[in-house]
Design a protein around this motif. Structure first.
Motif, PDB file in Angstrom:
ATOM      1  N   LYS A   1      47.282  43.649  36.267  1.00 31.90           N
ATOM      2  CA  LYS A   1      47.531  45.480  35.407  1.00 31.90           C
ATOM      3  C   LYS A   1      48.457  45.647  34.628  1.00 31.90           C
TER       4      LYS A   1
ATOM      5  N   TYR B   1      51.075  54.928  33.913  1.00 32.67           N
ATOM      6  CA  TYR B   1      50.956  54.117  34.844  1.00 32.67           C
ATOM      7  C   TYR B   1      52.510  53.090  34.752  1.00 32.67           C
TER       8      TYR B   1
ATOM      9  N   TRP C   1      54.903  45.235  42.160  1.00 29.89           N
ATOM     10  CA  TRP C   1      54.034  45.472  41.065  1.00 29.89           C
ATOM     11  C   TRP C   1      52.610  44.584  41.847  1.00 29.89           C
TER      12      TRP C   1
END
Length: 470
Positions: free
Chosen positions: A263, A447, A463
């Motif tokens: 991501k 994000y 993360w």
């Protein structure tokens, strides 16, 4: 006093690594003052002019593609030395090229150096930085880029003026490089800072975090102890890094296959490539040509470009001082909003400026406002974010992936800008750049977490989903 001493040493390391940013900036911006002369000398058409500008960017793409792998294998310091050598060879080769083909090849060699430092310099600074100062320290790299831009604009302006003065010399090469074909001097003067960079890198240590990943904790401990002026803190930092770098299944391939790590890698790719389609490199590469399309003479166009470079430097200094205090995201919200406004006003000028009798000075003011908004936000933030978003074991490869997309975007905008200016006109081109700011803002808002004040290991924990703090 103790804190000042620690910061002073880290500041020295950051400045040395940031010289790579100066070379990046100079090599990137010097091209703007040579396009017309090179095109006339070699009889280039519009596509060939685009290739002359874009060829170094193809080298940058290759440099980015190998920089992460090479820095993970060889170390950050050795790759910085390699990039300095490439810059030196490129500068001398460009100054002495007597065919367009050889000129392009030497520009590509310099481009490889650009690609390497664009990854390894901010990564090195991030890995040696103290967490609470990391944003400002990495931003020194961006400041060095802007100083390189300004240095190139000033060098182009001064060498152009010097070439028109009367002077006598017995050296045919001196006359050729600094008078008859002054573009050679513009490109060749990069050798001086490039050689300085090659020498001074010898004075800095290897990245301690890279040493730990390569199973050399004793050397890393000594470097951390020097940074923090404490053997105990040095040992503690090594243990902290080991907790993340030695967790199971943390090879580069496994991490890339982990959705939690994929991501941020994909987000890094997105913000890197989107940032190139918001107009900044079009202004840096083609600023003089854009000013000439507004009816400004060639000499005045270069003079205006110097002002753009000066505002870029001063604004980056401001960003450097406030990025850790205000945070990355607030700077982006403020700056990108200003970019949208200024881009729309520039588009308006090219449609109605002549009809309304608005002078060229107003266009310069709009460009300066745009450069201010860019330098305070995306330009200052991008390398900071990319250098701190990824785990220690994958940072080199992940930054190469994001950097690769950044340079692909830069190459595309370098190639497409002449076409856009010709087919959409300046007004349509800048309106397109304004529109491209919107998805960038959305990604940053939705994000990207705020990373100011957090250690690289804390960001990794975020993360990995082991830390609920954003």
């Amino acid at each position: 006093m103790q804190d000042t001493s620690r910061l002073g040493y880290v500041l020295f390391l950051a400045i040395v690594a940031a010289i790579g940013g100066f070379l990046f900036g100079y090599d990137t911006a010097v091209i703007s003052g040579t396009i017309s002369a090179v095109a006339d000398q070699f009889g280039l058409n519009s596509l060939e002019q685009g290739w002359y500008v874009g060829c170094a960017l193809t080298g940058s793409i290759f440099g980015v593609a190998v920089a992460g792998w090479a820095s993970d294998l060889m170390g950050r310091k050795k790759v910085l030395m390699l990039s300095a050598l490439l810059f030196s060879v490129s500068a001398l080769g460009c100054a002495l090229s007597f065919s367009f083909t050889s000129l392009v090849w030497f520009r590509i060699i310099g481009g490889i150096g650009i690609g390497m430092v664009s990854i390894v310099s901010p990564m090195y600074i991030s890995e040696v930085a103290i967490a609470r100062f990391r944003g400002g320290l990495v931003a020194i790299y961006q400041l060095a880029i802007t100083i390189g831009f300004l240095g190139a604009y000033l060098m182009n302006f001064q060498l152009l003026n010097f070439s028109t003065t009367e002077f006598k010399t017995d050296s045919l090469y001196f006359s050729l490089i600094f008078k008859e074909e002054v573009w050679r001097g513009m490109l060749g003067m990069e050798f001086v800072p490039a050689f300085l960079f090659l020498v001074i890198i010898l004075a800095i240590p290897e990245s301690p975090r890279w040493l730990i990943v390569r199973h050399r904790p004793i050397e890393a401990e000594a470097i951390f102890a020097r940074i923090y002026r404490s053997v105990e803190i040095g040992k503690a930092k090594v243990k902290e890094v080991l907790l993340t770098s030695e967790r199971p299944n943390t090879t580069a391939l496994n991490l890339l296959g982990n959705p939690k790590i994929l991501k941020p890698v994909l987000l890094g790719v997105a913000i890197a490539i989107l940032g190139q389609f918001m107009g900044v490199n079009a202004v840096l590469y083609y600023g003089p040509r854009i000013f000439e399309q507004a009816g400004i003479s060639g000499g005045d166009a270069l003079y205006y470009q110097v002002w753009i470079g000066l505002v870029n430097v001063l604004t980056t200094v401001i960003a450097l001082l406030i990025i850790d205090r205000l945070g990355r995201k607030k700077l982006v919200y403020f700056g990108v909003s200003g970019m949208i406004i200024s881009l729309m006003l520039i588009s308006f000028y090219f449609v109605y400026g002549e009809e309304l009798g608005i002078g060229s000075v107003f266009l310069l003011i709009l460009f300066l406002f745009y450069v201010f908004a860019t330098a305070i936000s995306i330009s200052a933030v991008i390398f900071v974010l990319l250098s701190e978003m990824y785990p220690n074991r994958i940072r080199g490869i992940a930054m190469s992936i994001a950097g690769f997309s950044l340079w692909v975007g830069t190459y595309l905008i370098g190639q497409l800008t002449p076409w856009l200016l010709e087919n959409l006109g300046p007004a349509g081109t800048f309106l397109l750049f304004a529109f491209m700011c919107l998805p960038y803002l959305f990604l940053m808002w939705k994000y990207i977490p705020e990373t100011a004040g957090k250690s690289l290991e804390e960001i990794e924990e975020y993360w990995m989903g082991e830390n609920s703090q954003g």
